[in-house]
Write a protein that holds these residues in place. Sequence first.
Motif, mmCIF file in Angstrom:
data_model
loop_
_atom_site.group_PDB
_atom_site.id
_atom_site.type_symbol
_atom_site.label_atom_id
_atom_site.label_comp_id
_atom_site.label_asym_id
_atom_site.label_seq_id
_atom_site.Cartn_x
_atom_site.Cartn_y
_atom_site.Cartn_z
ATOM 1 N N MET A 203 -5.723 -8.564 -5.637
ATOM 2 C CA MET A 203 -6.613 -7.424 -5.444
ATOM 3 C C MET A 203 -5.758 -6.172 -5.404
ATOM 4 O O MET A 203 -4.886 -6.062 -4.557
ATOM 5 C CB MET A 203 -7.342 -7.510 -4.104
ATOM 6 C CG MET A 203 -8.292 -8.646 -3.934
ATOM 7 S SD MET A 203 -7.494 -10.224 -3.507
ATOM 8 C CE MET A 203 -8.951 -11.202 -3.085
ATOM 9 N N MET B 221 -6.511 -2.154 -5.480
ATOM 10 C CA MET B 221 -7.641 -1.219 -5.524
ATOM 11 C C MET B 221 -7.350 0.106 -4.830
ATOM 12 O O MET B 221 -6.801 0.146 -3.737
ATOM 13 C CB MET B 221 -8.845 -1.865 -4.851
ATOM 14 C CG MET B 221 -8.536 -2.493 -3.501
ATOM 15 S SD MET B 221 -10.009 -3.061 -2.617
ATOM 16 C CE MET B 221 -10.554 -1.530 -1.860
ATOM 17 N N ALA B 222 -7.736 1.193 -5.496
ATOM 18 C CA ALA B 222 -7.748 2.493 -4.833
ATOM 19 C C ALA B 222 -8.826 2.451 -3.753
ATOM 20 O O ALA B 222 -9.813 1.719 -3.874
ATOM 21 C CB ALA B 222 -8.051 3.598 -5.832
ATOM 22 N N THR B 223 -8.639 3.229 -2.687
ATOM 23 C CA THR B 223 -9.650 3.273 -1.624
ATOM 24 C C THR B 223 -10.633 4.426 -1.838
ATOM 25 O O THR B 223 -11.438 4.723 -0.967
ATOM 26 C CB THR B 223 -8.976 3.374 -0.237
ATOM 27 O OG1 THR B 223 -8.050 4.477 -0.263
ATOM 28 C CG2 THR B 223 -8.225 2.102 0.089
ATOM 29 N N MET C 94 0.853 -1.181 0.000
ATOM 30 C CA MET C 94 0.000 0.000 0.000
ATOM 31 C C MET C 94 0.892 1.236 0.000
ATOM 32 O O MET C 94 2.084 1.159 0.319
ATOM 33 C CB MET C 94 -0.946 0.015 1.206
ATOM 34 C CG MET C 94 -0.378 -0.410 2.532
ATOM 35 S SD MET C 94 -1.588 -0.324 3.920
ATOM 36 C CE MET C 94 -2.517 -1.808 3.751
ATOM 37 N N VAL D 190 -6.127 3.980 7.075
ATOM 38 C CA VAL D 190 -5.251 2.866 7.455
ATOM 39 C C VAL D 190 -3.983 2.910 6.602
ATOM 40 O O VAL D 190 -2.856 2.799 7.110
ATOM 41 C CB VAL D 190 -5.968 1.500 7.272
ATOM 42 C CG1 VAL D 190 -4.969 0.353 7.336
ATOM 43 C CG2 VAL D 190 -7.063 1.324 8.315
ATOM 44 N N LEU E 266 -10.401 3.069 5.245
ATOM 45 C CA LEU E 266 -9.376 2.306 4.526
ATOM 46 C C LEU E 266 -8.240 3.218 4.065
ATOM 47 O O LEU E 266 -7.062 2.886 4.209
ATOM 48 C CB LEU E 266 -9.998 1.606 3.307
ATOM 49 C CG LEU E 266 -10.973 0.472 3.627
ATOM 50 C CD1 LEU E 266 -11.747 0.067 2.377
ATOM 51 C CD2 LEU E 266 -10.233 -0.731 4.198
ATOM 52 N N ILE F 235 -4.561 -0.289 -1.891
ATOM 53 C CA ILE F 235 -4.241 -1.483 -1.107
ATOM 54 C C ILE F 235 -4.152 -2.654 -2.075
ATOM 55 O O ILE F 235 -5.037 -2.828 -2.904
ATOM 56 C CB ILE F 235 -5.350 -1.802 -0.087
ATOM 57 C CG1 ILE F 235 -5.533 -0.658 0.907
ATOM 58 C CG2 ILE F 235 -5.059 -3.119 0.640
ATOM 59 C CD1 ILE F 235 -6.675 -0.891 1.900
ATOM 60 N N PHE G 157 3.799 0.878 2.663
ATOM 61 C CA PHE G 157 3.813 -0.217 3.640
ATOM 62 C C PHE G 157 3.735 -1.518 2.849
ATOM 63 O O PHE G 157 2.840 -1.688 2.016
ATOM 64 C CB PHE G 157 2.642 -0.086 4.615
ATOM 65 C CG PHE G 157 2.706 -1.045 5.766
ATOM 66 C CD1 PHE G 157 3.705 -0.944 6.719
ATOM 67 C CD2 PHE G 157 1.767 -2.058 5.896
ATOM 68 C CE1 PHE G 157 3.790 -1.829 7.782
ATOM 69 C CE2 PHE G 157 1.838 -2.951 6.967
ATOM 70 C CZ PHE G 157 2.846 -2.829 7.917
ATOM 71 N N TYR H 187 -3.403 -6.952 -2.206
ATOM 72 C CA TYR H 187 -3.064 -8.267 -1.662
ATOM 73 C C TYR H 187 -2.888 -9.229 -2.825
ATOM 74 O O TYR H 187 -3.680 -9.185 -3.771
ATOM 75 C CB TYR H 187 -4.192 -8.803 -0.767
ATOM 76 C CG TYR H 187 -4.189 -8.246 0.631
ATOM 77 C CD1 TYR H 187 -3.481 -8.868 1.648
ATOM 78 C CD2 TYR H 187 -4.911 -7.100 0.942
ATOM 79 C CE1 TYR H 187 -3.485 -8.358 2.941
ATOM 80 C CE2 TYR H 187 -4.913 -6.575 2.231
ATOM 81 C CZ TYR H 187 -4.198 -7.222 3.226
ATOM 82 O OH TYR H 187 -4.200 -6.720 4.499
#
Lengths: 366, 366
Positions: free
Chosen positions: B179, B181-183, B143, B246, B243, B165, B284, B167
């Motif tokens: 996955m 994806m923009a939040t 991220m 985070v 999200l 984010i 991160f 994964y």
Amino acid sequence: MAEVSYSTFDVERLRTFTIDIFLKMGVPLHDAELAADVLIKADLRGIDSHGVARLSGYVRLWQKGRINPTPNIRIVHETPSTATIDGDAGLGLVVAPKAMQIAIEKAEKAGSGWISVKNSNHFGIAAYHAMMAVEKDMIGMSMTNASPLVAPTFSTERMLGTNPICYAFPTGKYAPVVMDMATSAAANGKLEIAQRKDVEVPHGWIQDKGGNDTTDANGLKKGGSLLPLGSDRDHGSHKGFCLGSVVDILSAVLSGASYGPWVPPFVAFLDPLDNQPGQGLGHFLGAMRVDGFRPVDEFKQHMDNWVHRFKTAETAPGYDSVIIPGEPETAAENERITAGIPLISLVVEDLRCLATKMEVTFPKSI
Amino acid sequence: MAEVSYSTFDVERLRTFTIDIFLKMGVPLHDAELAADVLIKADLRGIDSHGVARLSGYVRLWQKGRINPTPNIRIVHETPSTATIDGDAGLGLVVAPKAMQIAIEKAEKAGSGWISVKNSNHFGIAAYHAMMAVEKDMIGMSMTNASPLVAPTFSTERMLGTNPICYAFPTGKYAPVVMDMATSAAANGKLEIAQRKDVEVPHGWIQDKGGNDTTDANGLKKGGSLLPLGSDRDHGSHKGFCLGSVVDILSAVLSGASYGPWVPPFVAFLDPLDNQPGQGLGHFLGAMRVDGFRPVDEFKQHMDNWVHRFKTAETAPGYDSVIIPGEPETAAENERITAGIPLISLVVEDLRCLATKMEVTFPKSI
């Protein structure tokens, strides 16, 4: 709109009652206290759908033989910073905090700890577990899969639970920043509230059996499904589907729990599907030492600066300030810890009935 | 609707051109190859907004002195499973894969590795970094925070980036599940496409300066902001805000990078705000060994079962099947690796101009 009436209960009396119910299920005292603490914490934080309102549900699962009151919770696989735990069909309310404790112990030694849990049950509010780490100056993370209610984008089939994700961050002078969110557009609890009040729900929360948008709060009971966060493709429902899938995979495919449409339903009147690909529900819990990255004081000072800056961001007309994640729950807890926990009459009746059945004293309201 | 025309370029020739540009910036060969690989991977996977279309942007940041072509990327804090890395103002396209490599090495020893990065720049597609772990039978996570464009729920101020984010999960016979994806409700790239085509965007993607919903694709340029995933409060925009937060906290508050509205803008014509609370952008990154939880073969077998079950879920009328996360990107990569990379004329003109300015040969289209 149907009228909803409340009675308020003293926190400690409601806690004692909840412990008594778990004891009657054969749960050992320390575990009963822990499970009650998770449920009462939900009520304190204003997450009424996940508090004592669910107590009867746990009892029914136990009566069906789907909850083991005296589980042998054990590590079945591990490295210095990871482990898989077999919950032995115990209460998720007990299995998850114990798994989180192991995550914290691993983090103390290795910097971080990540635990995938199989063979568990509904673990209450995700925030309880993640917040355990915050007390140790760690960042906490918790997620769980759940009864299938959510349809993927383009699908009409219930394939995922509302699969919540929680992150909890330590702060200095402000309350901890705690994100605890279902990965569906609306949590199931919000639907239940609309059903009780007999009002329609917004477009974009649920679809009917045929995949059409509906505002019928009872749409799920008629074969519909919840929509992922984002509601439709144009607004990113594929992202909500992705998030729910991440939770499902980390909680269950990684641990050996059941996943997707096979996740055992929380309601005891529905039996789990045949040919389960794993055991029970799955959770995924994590803890990272803040000082595995930078000194704790520095981090907390910047968290405070982050909260202050977001709290004072310019607002749209009609709004006083941005709501910091966890802020409403902290406010509820501060109020309810002294004022008591309000329960709607339906829940009170249900608990009174449960008390009679289990031969336990139900407390008087305040 | 404005017409958009494409030319197609051979992958290896476009790669060589991209490497040449980075070399002209003074980036050492191995780093230039790495940075080019990240950009070309985006184009291959169909994420056109994050590929060579951004090359001029990186060059402009370098010209402004905001990108260090020869950074001393180093660990400034660590435990067995965590570390903070100072990117020394290097290209995020170089800093992030090197940080991910450290995450993977930590995971090999400790089961998992988690790296917070400060003092970096835009890192390209998140998927590149997360997918590095998949090749090692690990679960990858990545991220980054980004230029402030997204307003929190109830706010009119741009406080967060589109903070993606990602994964990535290993699989057996199927393509990895990824996955990325923009939040925000819509990625900025989607807005740019609408702007080029001169069409309106759906309600719920952006708001104007006053906080009102708008379908004007140029709304951002007029002082508006992107909306978090969920679009509005009723549909869970507070979850998208959570999200994005985070991502901001793990990437920047944890590492010592700048966060929230202070994140240095990607566009070189905007200077970073004064009084930066940290250094540069933050990322991160994480890697977890699958066999830190269960045997790799078992996991892959169940991932395949997971993919198969979701792929064959019942569909709504008009849809053939559920789209598995990462599936469209894998399909694009399989096609483009041989057919070449299509670039829109605007990007081709921009790159041709860049080639002249940097005295590098621009390849002919296929």
